[in-house]
Design a protein around this motif. Structure first.
Motif, PDB file in Angstrom:
ATOM      1  N   LEU A 190       1.267  -0.674   0.145  1.00  0.00           N
ATOM      2  CA  LEU A 190       0.307   0.212   0.056  1.00  0.00           C
ATOM      3  C   LEU A 190       0.973   1.876   0.211  1.00  0.00           C
ATOM      4  O   LEU A 190       1.054   1.911  -0.970  1.00  0.00           O
ATOM      5  CB  LEU A 190      -1.519  -0.137   1.216  1.00  0.00           C
ATOM      6  N   VAL A 191       1.747   1.312   0.823  1.00  0.00           N
ATOM      7  CA  VAL A 191       2.791   2.273   0.724  1.00  0.00           C
ATOM      8  C   VAL A 191       3.522   2.573  -0.338  1.00  0.00           C
ATOM      9  O   VAL A 191       3.390   3.505  -1.073  1.00  0.00           O
ATOM     10  CB  VAL A 191       4.008   2.241   1.930  1.00  0.00           C
ATOM     11  N   ALA A 196       4.278   5.873  -5.510  1.00  0.00           N
ATOM     12  CA  ALA A 196       3.846   6.250  -7.089  1.00  0.00           C
ATOM     13  C   ALA A 196       3.272   6.837  -6.962  1.00  0.00           C
ATOM     14  O   ALA A 196       3.671   7.536  -8.294  1.00  0.00           O
ATOM     15  CB  ALA A 196       3.576   4.438  -7.617  1.00  0.00           C
ATOM     16  N   ILE A 197       2.056   6.716  -7.030  1.00  0.00           N
ATOM     17  CA  ILE A 197       1.215   8.198  -7.359  1.00  0.00           C
ATOM     18  C   ILE A 197       2.055   9.554  -6.958  1.00  0.00           C
ATOM     19  O   ILE A 197       1.950  10.720  -8.187  1.00  0.00           O
ATOM     20  CB  ILE A 197      -0.453   8.109  -6.213  1.00  0.00           C
ATOM     21  N   LEU A 219      -7.396  -0.474  -5.022  1.00  0.00           N
ATOM     22  CA  LEU A 219      -8.281  -0.343  -4.902  1.00  0.00           C
ATOM     23  C   LEU A 219      -8.423   0.615  -3.370  1.00  0.00           C
ATOM     24  O   LEU A 219      -9.101   1.907  -3.188  1.00  0.00           O
ATOM     25  CB  LEU A 219      -9.384  -0.751  -4.623  1.00  0.00           C
ATOM     26  N   THR A 220      -7.582   0.082  -2.237  1.00  0.00           N
ATOM     27  CA  THR A 220      -8.129   0.765  -1.370  1.00  0.00           C
ATOM     28  C   THR A 220      -7.270   1.812  -1.347  1.00  0.00           C
ATOM     29  O   THR A 220      -7.687   2.829  -0.286  1.00  0.00           O
ATOM     30  CB  THR A 220      -7.254  -0.066   0.377  1.00  0.00           C
ATOM     31  N   LEU A 221      -6.287   2.355  -1.793  1.00  0.00           N
ATOM     32  CA  LEU A 221      -5.507   3.434  -2.292  1.00  0.00           C
ATOM     33  C   LEU A 221      -6.330   4.153  -2.725  1.00  0.00           C
ATOM     34  O   LEU A 221      -6.430   5.613  -2.446  1.00  0.00           O
ATOM     35  CB  LEU A 221      -4.059   3.380  -3.007  1.00  0.00           C
ATOM     36  N   THR A 222      -7.237   4.357  -3.778  1.00  0.00           N
ATOM     37  CA  THR A 222      -8.236   5.163  -4.210  1.00  0.00           C
ATOM     38  C   THR A 222      -8.652   5.258  -3.674  1.00  0.00           C
ATOM     39  O   THR A 222      -9.521   6.353  -3.588  1.00  0.00           O
ATOM     40  CB  THR A 222      -8.220   4.545  -5.945  1.00  0.00           C
ATOM     41  N   ASN A 223      -9.526   4.552  -2.721  1.00  0.00           N
ATOM     42  CA  ASN A 223     -10.580   5.214  -2.300  1.00  0.00           C
ATOM     43  C   ASN A 223     -10.198   6.144  -0.886  1.00  0.00           C
ATOM     44  O   ASN A 223     -10.675   7.116  -0.659  1.00  0.00           O
ATOM     45  CB  ASN A 223     -11.272   3.819  -1.667  1.00  0.00           C
ATOM     46  N   SER A 253      -8.014  13.768 -10.736  1.00  0.00           N
ATOM     47  CA  SER A 253      -8.951  12.946 -10.457  1.00  0.00           C
ATOM     48  C   SER A 253      -8.336  11.880  -9.984  1.00  0.00           C
ATOM     49  O   SER A 253      -7.404  11.966 -10.530  1.00  0.00           O
ATOM     50  CB  SER A 253     -10.410  12.568 -11.473  1.00  0.00           C
ATOM     51  N   PHE A 254      -8.939  10.905  -8.720  1.00  0.00           N
ATOM     52  CA  PHE A 254      -8.339   9.793  -8.575  1.00  0.00           C
ATOM     53  C   PHE A 254      -9.312   8.245  -8.503  1.00  0.00           C
ATOM     54  O   PHE A 254     -10.174   8.381  -8.409  1.00  0.00           O
ATOM     55  CB  PHE A 254      -7.977   8.807  -7.307  1.00  0.00           C
ATOM     56  N   SER A 255      -8.890   7.449  -9.747  1.00  0.00           N
ATOM     57  CA  SER A 255      -9.788   6.172  -9.982  1.00  0.00           C
ATOM     58  C   SER A 255      -9.007   4.660 -10.068  1.00  0.00           C
ATOM     59  O   SER A 255      -7.602   4.485 -10.513  1.00  0.00           O
ATOM     60  CB  SER A 255     -10.150   6.377 -11.181  1.00  0.00           C
TER      61      SER A 255
END
Length: 302
Positions: A190-191, A196-197, A219-223, A253-255
């Protein structure tokens, strides 16, 4: 291969791909240098050299992927099995079809990648090659100007213990804008995805765009980024950094997207583990890295 040689169907046990090693099932489907390259630039972005001594049976058991839903594991297995079948067919055509020369590697792998993605799309109900086009279709015309799509990913390596970060960006004409990579100490997945983003949004090149759309297969990160009020503990500070960077854009935006949509960024992240250094490239993309990014892009075959 010994069976074929004993019956005089082939003249040698040497691999027809590399011309060096004695051919076995493992070599023909996993470890031949030609085959390793095909696996790496495929939609599954598999680096087979990480596990150099596995049997074919052990590889097949790995194809179901990490623990996930039953459907996710089925899709993961199907995509690997399809790649193995296409590799096997190509190998047989090289060995036995002397009437016509095999196609160039990039022509062949682009066709195979398109086919594998099409089958995975049918299984998953998604259309990765249309992801960005669908986003464009719903964007107001004013927002589609000066806009860029960012695909980010992270890859982990246990030997050596390290984290590879990768991002690939495209404009809304589906042309590559730039790619970037970074090498980081080993951290939880997750880190890594959050780093990366942050890497992508912090690049000076992004400053020339007022609108960015960020895609991640975590998905956890985009949420967490869509509702940043309570991110998970390991990424609190990184999410704060990302939100500060987000404020620099008029639209950010994050998707979430599936792994099959994120092949370019994933390939860059895995490539970084083999060449541990920070990097930044604009088109024309250099040599092997450029070919990997384009071959893994969901837009490459269009």
């Amino acid at each position: 291969m010994s069976y074929l040689e004993d019956r005089h169907i082939v003249e040698s046990r040497t691999c027809g791909g590399c011309g060096v090693e004695e051919e076995s099932m493992e070599h023909a489907l996993v470890y031949c240098p030609f085959v390793q390259k095909a696996w790496f630039v495929s939609p599954v972005a598999l680096c087979t050299s990480v596990f150099p001594n596995l049997s074919l049976t052990e590889w097949i058991l790995k194809w179901k992927g990490p623990i996930g839903s039953k459907v996710e594991m089925q899709i993961c297995f199907a995509s690997h099995a399809l790649m193995a079948w296409e590799i096997w067919k190509f190998r047989n055509s090289c060995c036995f079809d002397i009437s016509s020369p095999p196609p160039p590697f990039m022509t062949w792998i682009a066709k195979v990648n398109s086919y594998v993605r099409e089958v995975v799309d049918l299984l998953s109900g998604s259309l990765p090659s249309l992801v960005l086009k669908q986003v464009i279709a719903v964007l107001p015309l004013a927002h589609s100007q000066n806009c860029m799509a960012i695909f980010s990913d992270a890859a982990l390596s246990s030997v050596p213990k390290a984290l590879g970060l990768g991002c690939a960006t495209f404009d809304l004409s589906l042309r590559p804008c730039f790619i970037a990579s970074a090498h980081h100490a080993l951290a939880p997945p997750l880190v890594g995805e959050a780093l990366a983003i942050r890497l992508a949004l912090s690049l000076p090149r992004c400053a020339s765009y007022s609108r960015v759309m960020v895609f991640s297969d975590c998905l956890t990160l985009t949420n967490s980024l869509s509702s940043p009020s309570s991110p998970q503990a390991p990424i609190v500070s990184i999410v704060h950094n990302i939100m500060s960077l987000k404020a620099l854009f008029s639209l950010c935006s994050f998707s979430y997207i599936s792994r099959s949509c994120n092949g370019s960024a994933h390939a860059v992240a895995k490539w970084t583990l083999s060449y541990p250094a920070e990097g930044f490239w604009i088109p024309p993309l250099p040599g092997e890295l450029g070919r990997i990014v384009l071959a893994c892009s969901p837009f490459y075959a269009e």
